[in-house]
Design a protein around this motif. Structure first.
Motif, PDB file in Angstrom:
ATOM      1  N   PRO A  22       0.758  -1.184   0.030  1.00 29.23           N
ATOM      2  CA  PRO A  22       0.196   0.027  -0.048  1.00 29.23           C
ATOM      3  C   PRO A  22       0.733   1.096  -0.017  1.00 29.23           C
ATOM      4  O   PRO A  22       0.410   2.373  -0.493  1.00 29.23           O
ATOM      5  CB  PRO A  22      -0.903  -0.100   1.047  1.00 29.23           C
ATOM      6  N   LEU A  23       2.089   1.166   0.649  1.00 32.33           N
ATOM      7  CA  LEU A  23       2.846   2.602   0.514  1.00 32.33           C
ATOM      8  C   LEU A  23       3.197   2.611  -0.759  1.00 32.33           C
ATOM      9  O   LEU A  23       3.579   3.836  -1.276  1.00 32.33           O
ATOM     10  CB  LEU A  23       4.257   2.166   1.203  1.00 32.33           C
ATOM     11  N   GLY A  24       3.676   1.507  -1.687  1.00 27.72           N
ATOM     12  CA  GLY A  24       3.914   1.857  -3.126  1.00 27.72           C
ATOM     13  C   GLY A  24       2.711   2.540  -3.870  1.00 27.72           C
ATOM     14  O   GLY A  24       3.011   3.347  -4.566  1.00 27.72           O
ATOM     15  N   ALA A  25       1.453   2.109  -3.503  1.00 27.24           N
ATOM     16  CA  ALA A  25       0.441   2.570  -4.101  1.00 27.24           C
ATOM     17  C   ALA A  25       0.184   4.024  -4.024  1.00 27.24           C
ATOM     18  O   ALA A  25      -0.016   4.969  -4.736  1.00 27.24           O
ATOM     19  CB  ALA A  25      -0.842   1.536  -3.859  1.00 27.24           C
ATOM     20  N   ILE A  26       0.694   4.396  -2.445  1.00 29.12           N
ATOM     21  CA  ILE A  26       0.537   5.840  -2.237  1.00 29.12           C
ATOM     22  C   ILE A  26       1.398   6.593  -2.930  1.00 29.12           C
ATOM     23  O   ILE A  26       1.337   7.698  -3.422  1.00 29.12           O
ATOM     24  CB  ILE A  26       0.706   5.947  -0.612  1.00 29.12           C
ATOM     25  N   GLY A  29       0.619   7.084  -6.374  1.00 31.82           N
ATOM     26  CA  GLY A  29      -0.579   8.229  -6.413  1.00 31.82           C
ATOM     27  C   GLY A  29      -0.014   9.612  -6.318  1.00 31.82           C
ATOM     28  O   GLY A  29      -0.375  10.521  -7.082  1.00 31.82           O
ATOM     29  N   LEU A  30       1.094   9.787  -5.493  1.00 30.34           N
ATOM     30  CA  LEU A  30       1.546  11.077  -5.367  1.00 30.34           C
ATOM     31  C   LEU A  30       2.195  11.312  -6.621  1.00 30.34           C
ATOM     32  O   LEU A  30       2.216  12.489  -6.661  1.00 30.34           O
ATOM     33  CB  LEU A  30       2.323  10.969  -4.291  1.00 30.34           C
ATOM     34  N   GLU A  31       2.891  10.776  -7.141  1.00 29.72           N
ATOM     35  CA  GLU A  31       3.643  11.072  -8.396  1.00 29.72           C
ATOM     36  C   GLU A  31       2.637  11.354  -9.366  1.00 29.72           C
ATOM     37  O   GLU A  31       2.772  12.513 -10.148  1.00 29.72           O
ATOM     38  CB  GLU A  31       4.460   9.785  -9.079  1.00 29.72           C
ATOM     39  N   LEU A  32       1.434  10.771  -9.758  1.00 26.41           N
ATOM     40  CA  LEU A  32       0.358  11.414 -10.460  1.00 26.41           C
ATOM     41  C   LEU A  32      -0.010  12.693 -10.185  1.00 26.41           C
ATOM     42  O   LEU A  32      -0.207  13.543 -11.006  1.00 26.41           O
ATOM     43  CB  LEU A  32      -0.812  10.242 -10.626  1.00 26.41           C
ATOM     44  N   LEU A  33      -0.182  13.023  -8.759  1.00 25.36           N
ATOM     45  CA  LEU A  33      -0.525  14.149  -8.363  1.00 25.36           C
ATOM     46  C   LEU A  33       0.463  15.138  -8.828  1.00 25.36           C
ATOM     47  O   LEU A  33      -0.003  16.480  -9.250  1.00 25.36           O
ATOM     48  CB  LEU A  33      -0.962  14.399  -7.065  1.00 25.36           C
ATOM     49  N   MET A  34       1.601  14.967  -8.657  1.00 25.06           N
ATOM     50  CA  MET A  34       2.859  15.956  -9.051  1.00 25.06           C
ATOM     51  C   MET A  34       2.815  16.016 -10.480  1.00 25.06           C
ATOM     52  O   MET A  34       3.040  17.229 -10.810  1.00 25.06           O
ATOM     53  CB  MET A  34       4.157  15.275  -8.486  1.00 25.06           C
ATOM     54  N   GLU A  43       1.019  21.317   1.306  1.00 29.68           N
ATOM     55  CA  GLU A  43       0.185  20.148   1.761  1.00 29.68           C
ATOM     56  C   GLU A  43       0.648  19.125   0.798  1.00 29.68           C
ATOM     57  O   GLU A  43       0.999  17.985   1.614  1.00 29.68           O
ATOM     58  CB  GLU A  43      -1.214  20.433   1.435  1.00 29.68           C
ATOM     59  N   LEU A  44       0.805  19.037  -0.432  1.00 33.04           N
ATOM     60  CA  LEU A  44       1.248  18.119  -1.168  1.00 33.04           C
ATOM     61  C   LEU A  44       2.813  17.881  -0.766  1.00 33.04           C
ATOM     62  O   LEU A  44       3.314  16.661  -0.722  1.00 33.04           O
ATOM     63  CB  LEU A  44       1.323  18.502  -2.587  1.00 33.04           C
ATOM     64  N   ALA A  45       3.490  18.705  -0.457  1.00 31.09           N
ATOM     65  CA  ALA A  45       5.252  18.648   0.005  1.00 31.09           C
ATOM     66  C   ALA A  45       5.257  17.655   1.163  1.00 31.09           C
ATOM     67  O   ALA A  45       6.151  16.906   1.262  1.00 31.09           O
ATOM     68  CB  ALA A  45       5.683  19.810   0.032  1.00 31.09           C
ATOM     69  N   LEU A  46       4.137  18.054   2.146  1.00 29.12           N
ATOM     70  CA  LEU A  46       4.286  17.268   3.355  1.00 29.12           C
ATOM     71  C   LEU A  46       3.899  15.765   3.112  1.00 29.12           C
ATOM     72  O   LEU A  46       4.343  14.937   3.713  1.00 29.12           O
ATOM     73  CB  LEU A  46       3.157  18.095   4.270  1.00 29.12           C
ATOM     74  N   MET A  47       3.024  15.672   2.330  1.00 29.28           N
ATOM     75  CA  MET A  47       2.489  14.253   1.997  1.00 29.28           C
ATOM     76  C   MET A  47       3.655  13.476   1.397  1.00 29.28           C
ATOM     77  O   MET A  47       3.915  12.268   1.654  1.00 29.28           O
ATOM     78  CB  MET A  47       1.318  14.318   0.848  1.00 29.28           C
ATOM     79  N   GLN A  48       4.382  13.979   0.514  1.00 27.36           N
ATOM     80  CA  GLN A  48       5.303  13.532  -0.355  1.00 27.36           C
ATOM     81  C   GLN A  48       6.537  13.192   0.666  1.00 27.36           C
ATOM     82  O   GLN A  48       7.283  12.092   0.821  1.00 27.36           O
ATOM     83  CB  GLN A  48       5.809  14.348  -1.363  1.00 27.36           C
ATOM     84  N   ASP A  49       6.805  14.047   1.500  1.00 21.89           N
ATOM     85  CA  ASP A  49       7.928  13.999   2.765  1.00 21.89           C
ATOM     86  C   ASP A  49       7.382  12.714   3.634  1.00 21.89           C
ATOM     87  O   ASP A  49       8.345  11.932   3.995  1.00 21.89           O
ATOM     88  CB  ASP A  49       8.308  15.212   3.364  1.00 21.89           C
ATOM     89  N   SER A  50       6.278  12.866   3.909  1.00 20.72           N
ATOM     90  CA  SER A  50       5.819  11.758   5.104  1.00 20.72           C
ATOM     91  C   SER A  50       5.920  10.333   4.255  1.00 20.72           C
ATOM     92  O   SER A  50       6.376   9.220   4.976  1.00 20.72           O
ATOM     93  CB  SER A  50       4.404  12.121   5.284  1.00 20.72           C
ATOM     94  N   PHE A  51       5.544  10.275   3.107  1.00 21.68           N
ATOM     95  CA  PHE A  51       5.701   9.001   2.385  1.00 21.68           C
ATOM     96  C   PHE A  51       7.063   8.514   2.104  1.00 21.68           C
ATOM     97  O   PHE A  51       7.593   7.406   2.584  1.00 21.68           O
ATOM     98  CB  PHE A  51       5.049   9.331   0.848  1.00 21.68           C
TER      99      PHE A  51
END
Length: 216
Positions: A22-26, A29-34, A43-51
């Motif tokens: 599931p981490l890989g799927a996240i 998904g983040l790459e597609l959003l980027m 917000e997106l930067a925080l999500m990416q750093d957390s991942f």
């Protein structure tokens, strides 16, 4: 029948395996959003750093706590990359570089597991930050000596002006005996002590004057 340490390794490996997918799927998904976003907001930067942090820690713990077969090998370059990623957001600066021309060489996964556990022990002794260094010992063939040949191959050292040594935990590494069970945040001390008791290379430990060193 598998013993207690094997059970712990199998359970840890299963948990890490089930989380990695599931981490890989996240991450995908983040790459597609980027790709669809012209500018990256906080917000997106925080999500990416957390991942990235979660993914790095799971991969590190999978090696440190997970089950492994005696014959398993791992590239030194891969082990170093996993460790650096896991320490990226730590107060501890990690210094571990592949030997010249030897990054593609392999080493026993059991040895890598011991190094990762030792890194966690050193990190525990550096709560206010510091430096941690991993280096191959002289005469060990750049750390490529097998776990079964009776030679120590790696030195893991930590340095800080505010070193914090819990005598009971570090004595456990030296003697293999514990006065009381460690708490979950200290379990790497117990796992390293039990791990090294299974291998003929043993463990050499010393600390004092702002530094701590393990050789295994």
């Amino acid at each position: 029948m598998a013993d207690a340490l094997d059970y712990a390794g199998l359970v840890s490996a299963r948990i890490c395996h089930d989380i990695v997918n599931p981490l890989g799927a996240i991450g995908n998904g983040l790459e597609l959003l980027m790709m669809e976003t012209r500018s990256v907001g906080p917000e997106l930067a925080l999500m990416q750093d957390s991942f990235r942090s979660a993914d790095a820690k799971v991969r590190f713990l999978r090696v440190a706590f997970g089950h492994h077969d005696a014959a398993e090998q791992m590239q030194i370059r891969e082990a170093i990359a996993i460790a650096h990623a896991a320490f990226a957001d730590s107060r501890v600066l990690l210094d571990w570089a592949a030997p010249e021309g030897g990054g593609d060489a392999t080493v026993d996964r059991a040895r890598v597991r011991a190094i990762f556990l030792a890194l966690q022990c050193v990190q525990t002794a550096l709560p206010f930050g510091g430096e941690c260094r991993v280096a191959a010992l002289a005469g060990s063939g750049d750390g490529l000596a097998g776990s079964g040949d009776g030679r120590r191959a790696w030195r893991i050292s930590g340095h800080s002006d505010r070193l914090r040594i819990d005598a009971a935990l570090w004595d456990m590494l030296g003697t293999g005996r514990m006065a009381a069970a460690p708490n979950p945040a200290q379990i790497h001390f117990l796992l390293l002590a039990e791990h090294q008791a299974r291998w003929p290379v043993g463990l050499h430990l010393r600390h004092g004057d702002g530094s701590v060193t393990l050789e295994l």
